[in-house]
Enzyme design. Structure first.
Site, short mmCIF file in Angstrom:
data_model
loop_
_atom_site.label_atom_id
_atom_site.label_comp_id
_atom_site.label_asym_id
_atom_site.label_seq_id
_atom_site.Cartn_x
_atom_site.Cartn_y
_atom_site.Cartn_z
N HIS A 1 20.56 28.24 11.60
CA HIS A 1 20.04 27.25 10.67
C HIS A 1 19.67 27.91 9.34
CE1 HIS A 1 16.55 24.98 8.91
NE2 HIS A 1 17.48 24.06 8.95
N ARG B 1 0.81 -1.22 0.00
CA ARG B 1 0.00 0.00 0.00
C ARG B 1 0.84 1.26 0.00
NH1 ARG B 1 -2.86 -0.85 5.46
NH2 ARG B 1 -0.74 -1.54 5.83
N ASP C 1 17.12 38.09 4.54
CA ASP C 1 18.26 37.18 4.71
C ASP C 1 19.52 37.73 4.05
OD1 ASP C 1 16.71 35.48 6.20
OD2 ASP C 1 16.44 33.99 4.62
N GLN D 1 6.40 24.20 19.33
CA GLN D 1 5.96 24.82 18.08
C GLN D 1 6.41 23.95 16.92
OE1 GLN D 1 6.45 29.12 17.95
NE2 GLN D 1 7.33 28.93 15.91
N TYR E 1 9.64 21.70 10.80
CA TYR E 1 10.54 22.10 11.89
C TYR E 1 9.82 21.89 13.21
CZ TYR E 1 12.17 25.38 8.21
OH TYR E 1 12.58 25.97 7.05
N LYS F 1 16.19 22.81 17.45
CA LYS F 1 15.36 22.64 16.26
C LYS F 1 15.57 21.24 15.71
CE LYS F 1 15.19 26.88 13.89
NZ LYS F 1 15.60 27.75 12.80
N HIS G 1 19.30 31.57 10.41
CA HIS G 1 18.51 32.14 11.50
C HIS G 1 18.82 31.47 12.83
CE1 HIS G 1 15.50 32.46 7.97
NE2 HIS G 1 16.20 33.58 8.03
N ASN H 1 6.60 24.11 12.65
CA ASN H 1 6.47 24.97 11.47
C ASN H 1 6.68 24.15 10.21
OD1 ASN H 1 6.14 27.23 13.13
ND2 ASN H 1 8.33 27.59 13.20
N GLU I 1 15.24 37.27 17.73
CA GLU I 1 15.64 36.77 16.43
C GLU I 1 17.00 37.33 16.01
OE1 GLU I 1 13.17 36.39 12.43
OE2 GLU I 1 13.32 38.45 13.15
N ARG J 1 17.19 29.84 2.39
CA ARG J 1 16.53 30.45 3.55
C ARG J 1 17.52 30.39 4.70
NH1 ARG J 1 10.57 30.78 3.53
NH2 ARG J 1 9.79 29.80 1.63
#
Length: 173
Positions: free
Chosen positions: A109, A13, A158, A36, A122, A62, A52, A38, A133, A49
């Site tokens: 990251h 399957r 960025d 959290q 994430y 993370k 951060h 994301n 941040e 990206r």
């Protein structure tokens, strides 16, 4: 950095894989908990990206997994007392490899998309806090990340992250 691999169960399957289990990852998480989750989707191959991070007391662990496509996922160690301070580590993440990159608190990251329409999941141990941040430039020569593809897209935010300060070794997350 740590890489955790899932073991999918397959049959005619399709397949089933556990993406997260608090009990199985207790050796990684300790007393931390996931607060959290994301999801990101990036359309263009070559897009970057990051990089951060969040500063203490909002620093976060993370756990990053690729759900679709293929990405070059990068962690940069910004912990001043670490033997790997300012070194980077990358993993190619795909759904087929069933790997998840675990980034400890104090690491920046970022990632580059290797296939169009790639998606990442994430899991975070701290809530996003805009005032905490931080970011560093993806092309900072002090770090020297070897991105596998030419950069096709990066956000203005960025692109504007600072280079590491040569006298002070940059941001202190």
């Amino acid at each position: 950095m740590l890489v955790v691999t899932s073991n999918p169960h397959t049959d005619p399957r399709g397949s089933f894989a556990r993406l997260f289990c608090q009990r199985e990852l207790a050796y990684v998480l300790g007393e931390r908990r996931i607060v959290q989750i994301n999801h990101s989707r990036t359309t263009a191959a070559g897009a970057i990206r990051g990089l951060h991070f969040q500063r203490p007391p909002h620093a976060e662990m993370k756990l990053v997994r690729c759900l679709r496509g293929r990405v070059w996922d990068v962690a940069v160690d910004l912990r001043r007392d670490s033997p790997t301070f300012l070194r980077w580590h990358a993993e190619e993440l795909t759904p087929q490899y069933q790997r998840m990159l675990v980034l400890p608190e104090g690491c920046a990251h970022g990632f580059q998309v290797l296939e169009p329409d790639s998606e990442l999941l994430y899991l975070h141990t701290a809530y996003y806090t805009p005032a905490a941040e931080g970011g560093i430039r993806y092309d900072d020569p002090r770090i020297g990340i070897h991105w596998p593809l030419p950069v096709t897209d990066i956000s203005p935010r960025d692109k504007s992250h600072p280079l590491l300060d040569s006298d002070h070794c940059g941001p202190a997350p």
